[in-house]
Design a protein around this motif. Structure first.
Motif, PDB file in Angstrom:
ATOM      1  N   ASP A  51      46.670  38.622  38.825  1.00 39.33           N
ATOM      2  CA  ASP A  51      46.116  37.400  38.225  1.00 39.33           C
ATOM      3  C   ASP A  51      46.612  36.155  38.949  1.00 39.33           C
ATOM      4  O   ASP A  51      45.842  35.215  39.192  1.00 39.33           O
TER       5      ASP A  51
ATOM      6  N   THR B 228      35.734  36.383  36.782  1.00 41.51           N
ATOM      7  CA  THR B 228      36.639  37.155  35.935  1.00 41.51           C
ATOM      8  C   THR B 228      35.839  37.888  34.871  1.00 41.51           C
ATOM      9  O   THR B 228      35.023  37.275  34.178  1.00 41.51           O
TER      10      THR B 228
ATOM     11  N   ARG C 156      36.469  39.847  31.563  1.00 38.49           N
ATOM     12  CA  ARG C 156      37.525  40.103  30.583  1.00 38.49           C
ATOM     13  C   ARG C 156      37.681  41.594  30.287  1.00 38.49           C
ATOM     14  O   ARG C 156      36.715  42.278  29.982  1.00 38.49           O
TER      15      ARG C 156
END
Length: 243
Positions: A204, A226, A228
């Motif tokens: 990350d 991104t 999730r």
């Protein structure tokens, strides 16, 4: 036969240096030792090393500052930081400044050799095995990204990206699978190796800095998405999503 790997050790404690050099050379890894950053800089400039092992607190400076300068100058050599400071923030800072691994003192010479071997192996395997872009992906990427594999540099729309070694490897991995979602575990294994102690947070952090550098070079484009709970993907404008 391949020549023995050669590492530069920057360590101001002679006793530690002797132990480390003995352990490395017994394992077939040549070791050149420097007590000061000034001498290490000269050694680094005068011959080729396969890796750098460096202390943080040195009489003539901070090892992390030199690590950052080497990365800013385009060096992609594996770097292992040795430090008496083992707090999480110290380790994270070292990794964010460009180090590939971080070992806290006191450490076992056997562990240091193992980590050095792992760094050398991952560096070699990544350069040999990183999948090339398909001809279709090359055509799509060409207007945006130009990858110089020999120099381990990438240009985005003509702008040379100031990438750390890990950011370079991460972007290559995402480019090779453009349009596909890659999990954090996949990225960890591809870039850091399956025997790495790094975590999802490491991925990350590097994605965050990589994304910022891509946006700085191309403010109107958002290449990394991104997903999730799933991971990350890189989308080239005009490319269709892949399963």
């Amino acid at each position: 036969m391949h020549p023995a790997p050669h590492v530069l050790l920057l360590e101001d404690d002679p006793a530690i240096a002797r132990t480390v050099c003995y352990a490395l050379e017994r394992d077939g890894i040549r070791c050149t030792h420097s007590l000061l950053i000034a001498d290490a800089r000269q050694q680094w400039a005068s011959q080729r090393f396969n890796a750098l092992l460096l202390d943080v607190g040195l009489p003539d400076g901070n090892g992390l500052d030199w690590c950052r300068q080497l990365r800013a100058g385009g060096s992609t050599a594996p770097m292992l930081v040795l430090s008496a400071r083992g707090e999480e923030m110290d380790r994270v800072l070292g990794l964010e400044l460009g180090a590939d691994d971080y070992l806290t003192k006191p450490f076992s010479p056997r562990e240091l050799v193992a980590r050095t071997r792992a760094l050398l192996r991952r560096s070699q395997e990544f350069s040999k095995q990183n999948p090339a872009l398909s001809s279709t992906d090359q055509a799509l990427a060409a207007p945006f990204f130009i990858v110089d594999e020999a120099g381990q540099r990438i240009r985005l729309q003509g702008t040379l990206l100031d990438l750390t070694r890990r950011e370079y490897q991460l972007l290559c991995t995402l480019l090779a699978a453009s349009g596909r979602i890659l999990s954090r575990d996949h990225l960890l294994n591809a870039v850091w190796g399956i025997d790495s102690d790094s975590s999802d947070r490491t991925v990350d952090t590097h994605i965050k800095t990589l994304r910022a550098k891509l946006r700085a070079a191309a403010p109107d484009s958002d290449f990394i998405t991104t997903h999730r709970g799933m991971g990350y993907s890189l989308r080239l404008p005009g490319a269709a999503a892949k399963g």
